[in-house]
Design a protein around this motif. Structure first.
Motif, PDB file in Angstrom:
ATOM      1  N   LEU A   1      -2.456  -9.449  -1.735  1.00 39.02           N
ATOM      2  CA  LEU A   1      -2.529  -8.007  -1.602  1.00 39.02           C
ATOM      3  C   LEU A   1      -3.970  -7.608  -1.312  1.00 39.02           C
ATOM      4  O   LEU A   1      -4.889  -7.991  -2.050  1.00 39.02           O
ATOM      5  CB  LEU A   1      -2.050  -7.332  -2.885  1.00 39.02           C
ATOM      6  CG  LEU A   1      -2.273  -5.819  -2.971  1.00 39.02           C
ATOM      7  CD1 LEU A   1      -1.391  -5.100  -1.954  1.00 39.02           C
ATOM      8  CD2 LEU A   1      -2.011  -5.308  -4.385  1.00 39.02           C
TER       9      LEU A   1
ATOM     10  N   ASP B   1      -5.691   1.097  -4.193  1.00 34.88           N
ATOM     11  CA  ASP B   1      -4.897   1.651  -3.100  1.00 34.88           C
ATOM     12  C   ASP B   1      -4.379   0.494  -2.244  1.00 34.88           C
ATOM     13  O   ASP B   1      -5.098  -0.034  -1.396  1.00 34.88           O
ATOM     14  CB  ASP B   1      -5.773   2.582  -2.251  1.00 34.88           C
ATOM     15  CG  ASP B   1      -4.999   3.256  -1.141  1.00 34.88           C
ATOM     16  OD1 ASP B   1      -3.757   3.147  -1.145  1.00 34.88           O
ATOM     17  OD2 ASP B   1      -5.633   3.875  -0.266  1.00 34.88           O
ATOM     18  N   PRO B   2      -3.127   0.053  -2.456  1.00 30.24           N
ATOM     19  CA  PRO B   2      -2.601  -1.095  -1.699  1.00 30.24           C
ATOM     20  C   PRO B   2      -2.530  -0.780  -0.212  1.00 30.24           C
ATOM     21  O   PRO B   2      -1.975   0.241   0.188  1.00 30.24           O
ATOM     22  CB  PRO B   2      -1.205  -1.304  -2.294  1.00 30.24           C
ATOM     23  CG  PRO B   2      -1.216  -0.564  -3.597  1.00 30.24           C
ATOM     24  CD  PRO B   2      -2.138   0.587  -3.394  1.00 30.24           C
TER      25      PRO B   2
ATOM     26  N   TYR C   1      -3.571  -1.564  -9.113  1.00 31.31           N
ATOM     27  CA  TYR C   1      -4.275  -2.447  -8.171  1.00 31.31           C
ATOM     28  C   TYR C   1      -5.016  -1.661  -7.094  1.00 31.31           C
ATOM     29  O   TYR C   1      -5.236  -2.146  -5.989  1.00 31.31           O
ATOM     30  CB  TYR C   1      -3.288  -3.415  -7.516  1.00 31.31           C
ATOM     31  CG  TYR C   1      -2.700  -4.395  -8.500  1.00 31.31           C
ATOM     32  CD1 TYR C   1      -3.416  -5.490  -8.945  1.00 31.31           C
ATOM     33  CD2 TYR C   1      -1.413  -4.191  -8.999  1.00 31.31           C
ATOM     34  CE1 TYR C   1      -2.869  -6.379  -9.855  1.00 31.31           C
ATOM     35  CE2 TYR C   1      -0.855  -5.079  -9.911  1.00 31.31           C
ATOM     36  CZ  TYR C   1      -1.588  -6.168 -10.333  1.00 31.31           C
ATOM     37  OH  TYR C   1      -1.049  -7.044 -11.243  1.00 31.31           O
TER      38      TYR C   1
ATOM     39  N   SER D   1     -10.414   2.868   5.349  1.00 29.26           N
ATOM     40  CA  SER D   1      -9.127   2.576   4.724  1.00 29.26           C
ATOM     41  C   SER D   1      -7.970   3.193   5.494  1.00 29.26           C
ATOM     42  O   SER D   1      -6.899   2.603   5.626  1.00 29.26           O
ATOM     43  CB  SER D   1      -9.113   3.085   3.282  1.00 29.26           C
ATOM     44  OG  SER D   1     -10.059   2.410   2.505  1.00 29.26           O
TER      45      SER D   1
ATOM     46  N   SER E   1      -6.367  -4.388  -1.142  1.00 29.74           N
ATOM     47  CA  SER E   1      -6.380  -2.995  -1.593  1.00 29.74           C
ATOM     48  C   SER E   1      -7.791  -2.436  -1.537  1.00 29.74           C
ATOM     49  O   SER E   1      -8.789  -3.174  -1.622  1.00 29.74           O
ATOM     50  CB  SER E   1      -5.830  -2.883  -3.021  1.00 29.74           C
ATOM     51  OG  SER E   1      -6.522  -3.759  -3.897  1.00 29.74           O
TER      52      SER E   1
END
Length: 460
Positions: free
Chosen positions: A94, A78-79, A76, A126, A96
């Protein structure tokens, strides 16, 4: 009540009930350590979730009455952020990172699977997102397959409250004209298309806004807290807001540990604030401060000793607060040196006693006297059904036909009224009537008081 405790080697999820404490799950400690575990109570059920990095990778753990499950987040991206959604069943969103681009991918995660909902532009890097607490974000289901996400966002110098919808045919992003600090926020969904957001201003004021999801730019932000009041800002988030049957209720903890609450109502010229409790620990998780019942709301917090404290109030907070204020004013006007005799007030309109004044003992103004009178009509008139004779202390259970009361519900047995008092109340000078007997089904919902009033006449 379900709580989590972090120990050096693991996080323990414990359920506290009538039979004491029961350990329901043991979870590995995960990084980042400053992200709040999330407890959800909805539809009479509870569940707990936590996302983090551990030895086997990044996962979301779900714990409920059905047991524990783990959902791996491999594949998924980069959570970065986990947003639990209020629901009877465990689920959350979530967020990400997408290939180092300034965008976040949104995926609905449940114990049994996942569903891609779309992506939206995010103005922060991020690394900055990963350092943020989950409580800077909030998400809820809209009931039509879509989800709404609220966050403080925007390009440098133009940050604001962004409300985004995902999960439909298109993804929307709107800026709400409500200036909030980059502090914890909370979101609640009410009737179709209506939602409320609460947060803190740059001055630390508690601020709320009700908006239409299809026309968010028309919303008006308003200050809920009293002048000069500053909300506490623990890492896990306060204030909070819920939809309680037919109204939004906001609650927060002041920086001195006072627990406060108010209805969030666009029709009110100024909010009516309720003092719920004191000595709350301002550094403890407060996101799940409110639990909603059929016609009540329960407040839960940890005090400065770390103990859990709960307080249940009717969900019509404004009517309740105004009626209490009216009672205080009436008692003051009567110069009664025993405030307990004014507990029901002259109008007999209050039946939920508070520990302290709800509105800072302010006198009612001419403008709100009519509202106060209407407030009394909204609260059921009911007797305390005191348990014994005030003179001789003879037991007078709710079903007793021997109980006699005056207009203020001073309670005596028939013998004392006849032989000692001669049908004249020693407190108010009024006469007595037989106390009505409350039906068993009503008594179960509105039980008699257990507080004993024993004040023998002439000290005998």
């Amino acid at each position: 009540m379900v709580v989590s405790r972090r120990y050096p080697t693991a996080t323990v999820v414990t359920r506290i009930g009538g039979r004491g404490e029961e350990e329901v799950a043991l979870l590995p400690n995960m990084a980042p350590t400053d992200v709040a575990p999330s407890l959800i109570l909805a539809d009479g059920r509870w569940w707990f979730s936590r996302m983090g990095l551990h030895d086997a990778g990044t996962s979301v753990f779900f714990v409920s009455g059905a047991g524990r499950s783990e959902r791996s987040l491999d594949g998924y991206g980069d959570p970065l952020v986990w947003l639990p959604v209020r629901s009877g069943e465990p689920r959350g969103l979530l967020l990400s990172a997408v290939n180092e681009q300034p965008a976040l991918r949104v995926t609905e995660i449940t114990p049994s699977g996942a569903r891609a909902l779309g992506a939206f532009t995010w103005w922060q890097e991020s690394s900055q997102i990963a350092r943020r607490h989950d409580s800077r974000w909030s998400a809820e289901a809209l009931g039509d397959g879509r989800f709404v996400i609220a966050a403080i966002d925007g390009p440098p110098g133009e940050t604001g409250l962004h409300v985004r919808t995902v999960g439909g045919e298109t993804t929307s992003d709107a800026v709400v004209p409500c200036k909030l600090a980059d502090q914890p926020i909370d979101l609640a969904v009410g009737p179709p298309g209506r939602l409320a957001v609460v947060g803190l201003s740059e001055k630390g004021e508690v601020v709320g806004v009700i908006l239409d999801i299809d026309h968010p730019a028309s919303a008006k932000c308003r200050v809920l807290s009293s002048s000069g009041e500053v909300g506490a800002t623990p890492g896990y988030g306060t204030p909070t807001v819920v939809w309680a049957s037919d109204r939004f209720i906001a609650a927060w903890v002041r920086d001195d540990g006072a627990v406060r609450a108010s209805e969030l109502d666009e029709r009110q010229s100024s909010p009516v604030i309720v003092d719920v409790g004191t000595e709350a620990h301002v550094g403890r998780p407060l996101r799940q401060l409110l639990q909603v019942g059929t016609d009540s709301v329960t407040f839960t917090w940890r005090d400065i000793s770390g103990d859990l404290v709960t307080r249940e109030l009717p969900n019509k907070l404004t009517a309740y607060a105004l009626a209490t204020e009216l009672r205080n004013v009436v008692c003051a006007a009567l110069a009664d040196d025993e405030p307990r005799r004014c507990r029901l007030s002259v109008l007999g309109c209050l039946h939920h006693p508070m520990k302290r004044s709800l509105t800072d003992n302010r006198q009612p103004t001419t403008d709100n006297r009519a509202a106060q009178a209407r407030a009394c009509d909204t609260i059921a008139r009911m007797l305390e059904l005191r348990p014994s004779c005030e003179h001789c202390n003879t037991p007078l259970p709710p079903e007793s036909a021997d109980a006699r009361i005056c207009s203020f519900e001073c309670t005596f047995c028939a013998s004392c009224v006849r032989d000692v008092l001669h049908d004249v109340c020693p407190n108010c000078g009024g006469d007595f009537v037989p106390r009505p007997i409350r039906p068993a089904n009503a008594l179960a919902k509105y039980p008699a008081t257990t507080r004993v009033t024993h004040k023998p006449v002439n000290g005998r």
